[in-house]
Design a protein around this motif. Structure first.
Motif, PDB file in Angstrom:
ATOM      1  N   HIS A   1      98.743  35.816 153.475  1.00 21.42           N
ATOM      2  CA  HIS A   1      97.441  35.342 153.934  1.00 21.42           C
ATOM      3  C   HIS A   1      97.361  33.842 153.669  1.00 21.42           C
ATOM      4  O   HIS A   1      97.701  33.386 152.576  1.00 21.42           O
ATOM      5  N   ALA A   2      96.900  33.092 154.658  1.00 18.76           N
ATOM      6  CA  ALA A   2      96.735  31.650 154.511  1.00 18.76           C
ATOM      7  C   ALA A   2      95.270  31.297 154.743  1.00 18.76           C
ATOM      8  O   ALA A   2      94.633  31.807 155.667  1.00 18.76           O
ATOM      9  N   TYR A   3      94.750  30.403 153.897  1.00 19.87           N
ATOM     10  CA  TYR A   3      93.355  29.972 153.948  1.00 19.87           C
ATOM     11  C   TYR A   3      93.311  28.455 154.065  1.00 19.87           C
ATOM     12  O   TYR A   3      94.033  27.761 153.348  1.00 19.87           O
ATOM     13  N   TYR A   4      92.460  27.971 154.968  1.00 20.56           N
ATOM     14  CA  TYR A   4      92.309  26.535 155.139  1.00 20.56           C
ATOM     15  C   TYR A   4      90.932  26.233 155.721  1.00 20.56           C
ATOM     16  O   TYR A   4      90.571  26.788 156.768  1.00 20.56           O
ATOM     17  N   ALA A   5      90.184  25.392 155.053  1.00 18.10           N
ATOM     18  CA  ALA A   5      88.889  24.904 155.538  1.00 18.10           C
ATOM     19  C   ALA A   5      87.964  26.031 156.010  1.00 18.10           C
ATOM     20  O   ALA A   5      87.355  25.947 157.068  1.00 18.10           O
ATOM     21  N   GLY A   6      87.877  27.088 155.222  1.00 20.54           N
ATOM     22  CA  GLY A   6      86.972  28.182 155.544  1.00 20.54           C
ATOM     23  C   GLY A   6      87.507  29.174 156.563  1.00 20.54           C
ATOM     24  O   GLY A   6      86.833  30.147 156.884  1.00 20.54           O
ATOM     25  N   ALA A   7      88.697  28.938 157.090  1.00 17.28           N
ATOM     26  CA  ALA A   7      89.317  29.857 158.051  1.00 17.28           C
ATOM     27  C   ALA A   7      90.491  30.557 157.381  1.00 17.28           C
ATOM     28  O   ALA A   7      90.994  30.100 156.352  1.00 17.28           O
ATOM     29  N   LYS A   8      90.930  31.671 157.978  1.00 14.72           N
ATOM     30  CA  LYS A   8      92.088  32.361 157.416  1.00 14.72           C
ATOM     31  C   LYS A   8      92.904  32.988 158.526  1.00 14.72           C
ATOM     32  O   LYS A   8      92.403  33.268 159.622  1.00 14.72           O
ATOM     33  N   ALA A   9      94.183  33.201 158.209  1.00 18.77           N
ATOM     34  CA  ALA A   9      95.096  33.862 159.138  1.00 18.77           C
ATOM     35  C   ALA A   9      96.121  34.630 158.321  1.00 18.77           C
ATOM     36  O   ALA A   9      96.385  34.311 157.161  1.00 18.77           O
TER      37      ALA A   9
ATOM     38  N   GLY B   1      93.837  36.483 162.815  1.00 22.25           N
ATOM     39  CA  GLY B   1      93.088  35.300 162.439  1.00 22.25           C
ATOM     40  C   GLY B   1      93.516  34.069 163.210  1.00 22.25           C
ATOM     41  O   GLY B   1      94.315  34.136 164.151  1.00 22.25           O
ATOM     42  N   ASN B   2      92.968  32.930 162.771  1.00 24.26           N
ATOM     43  CA  ASN B   2      93.218  31.689 163.483  1.00 24.26           C
ATOM     44  C   ASN B   2      92.984  30.514 162.542  1.00 24.26           C
ATOM     45  O   ASN B   2      91.985  30.484 161.821  1.00 24.26           O
ATOM     46  N   LEU B   3      93.902  29.576 162.552  1.00 19.65           N
ATOM     47  CA  LEU B   3      93.778  28.335 161.789  1.00 19.65           C
ATOM     48  C   LEU B   3      93.985  27.161 162.741  1.00 19.65           C
ATOM     49  O   LEU B   3      94.581  27.331 163.812  1.00 19.65           O
ATOM     50  N   PRO B   4      93.554  25.967 162.343  1.00 22.86           N
ATOM     51  CA  PRO B   4      93.840  24.804 163.174  1.00 22.86           C
ATOM     52  C   PRO B   4      95.349  24.648 163.401  1.00 22.86           C
ATOM     53  O   PRO B   4      96.164  25.022 162.555  1.00 22.86           O
ATOM     54  N   THR B   5      95.696  24.078 164.546  1.00 25.79           N
ATOM     55  CA  THR B   5      97.105  23.947 164.928  1.00 25.79           C
ATOM     56  C   THR B   5      97.929  23.226 163.868  1.00 25.79           C
ATOM     57  O   THR B   5      99.038  23.661 163.531  1.00 25.79           O
ATOM     58  N   ARG B   6      97.435  22.135 163.337  1.00 29.53           N
ATOM     59  CA  ARG B   6      98.192  21.369 162.330  1.00 29.53           C
ATOM     60  C   ARG B   6      98.452  22.218 161.093  1.00 29.53           C
ATOM     61  O   ARG B   6      99.568  22.223 160.557  1.00 29.53           O
ATOM     62  N   ALA B   7      97.459  22.938 160.606  1.00 30.64           N
ATOM     63  CA  ALA B   7      97.652  23.798 159.430  1.00 30.64           C
ATOM     64  C   ALA B   7      98.659  24.898 159.735  1.00 30.64           C
ATOM     65  O   ALA B   7      99.530  25.194 158.910  1.00 30.64           O
ATOM     66  N   THR B   8      98.575  25.486 160.916  1.00 27.33           N
ATOM     67  CA  THR B   8      99.530  26.539 161.296  1.00 27.33           C
ATOM     68  C   THR B   8     100.953  26.004 161.305  1.00 27.33           C
ATOM     69  O   THR B   8     101.868  26.655 160.798  1.00 27.33           O
ATOM     70  N   LYS B   9     101.150  24.817 161.845  1.00 24.85           N
ATOM     71  CA  LYS B   9     102.492  24.227 161.872  1.00 24.85           C
ATOM     72  C   LYS B   9     103.022  23.977 160.471  1.00 24.85           C
ATOM     73  O   LYS B   9     104.202  24.226 160.190  1.00 24.85           O
ATOM     74  N   LEU B  10     102.168  23.502 159.576  1.00 30.07           N
ATOM     75  CA  LEU B  10     102.597  23.283 158.190  1.00 30.07           C
ATOM     76  C   LEU B  10     102.967  24.596 157.512  1.00 30.07           C
ATOM     77  O   LEU B  10     103.954  24.669 156.780  1.00 30.07           O
ATOM     78  N   ILE B  11     102.194  25.636 157.754  1.00 31.79           N
ATOM     79  CA  ILE B  11     102.470  26.945 157.150  1.00 31.79           C
ATOM     80  C   ILE B  11     103.781  27.503 157.682  1.00 31.79           C
ATOM     81  O   ILE B  11     104.596  28.025 156.913  1.00 31.79           O
ATOM     82  N   VAL B  12     104.019  27.396 158.975  1.00 29.06           N
ATOM     83  CA  VAL B  12     105.267  27.886 159.564  1.00 29.06           C
ATOM     84  C   VAL B  12     106.452  27.115 158.984  1.00 29.06           C
ATOM     85  O   VAL B  12     107.486  27.706 158.643  1.00 29.06           O
ATOM     86  N   GLU B  13     106.312  25.807 158.836  1.00 34.25           N
ATOM     87  CA  GLU B  13     107.382  25.001 158.225  1.00 34.25           C
ATOM     88  C   GLU B  13     107.652  25.462 156.804  1.00 34.25           C
ATOM     89  O   GLU B  13     108.799  25.675 156.404  1.00 34.25           O
TER      90      GLU B  13
END
Length: 86
Positions: free
Chosen positions: A25-33, A45-57
């Motif tokens: 589970h990933a949490y960022y700025a009140g959102a989660k995925a 879930g859904n996170l901003p694109t930049r956060a998703t890219k960082l998490i995938v990296e």
């Protein structure tokens, strides 16, 4: 729910005794995925694109550690922390 890592305002956690498929589970700025291991695909879930890219990296760098953490968390044992992105 153990916190595995924290970087750039993103918090990565796993639930104890969680259900398959292996995921975190990933949490960022009140959102989660929820991200699948080892594909790193968002399965809920859904996170901003930049956060998703960082998490995938991050996840691609730590696949083995994430799978070990999953095995421990499912067995109700505390997983080790995983290094954040620099």
């Amino acid at each position: 729910m153990p916190e595995l890592s924290r970087f750039y305002g993103i918090v990565i956690r796993m639930y104890f005794g969680d259900h398959d498929p292996p995921h975190f589970h990933a949490y960022y700025a009140g959102a989660k995925a929820v991200f699948a291991i080892p594909s790193s695909e968002v399965i809920h879930g859904n996170l901003p694109t930049r956060a998703t890219k960082l998490i995938v990296e991050w996840a691609s760098l730590h696949q083995d550690e994430l799978l070990q953490a999953w095995d421990l968390a499912v067995a109700l044992q505390q997983p080790d922390r995983i290094e954040p992105l620099p």
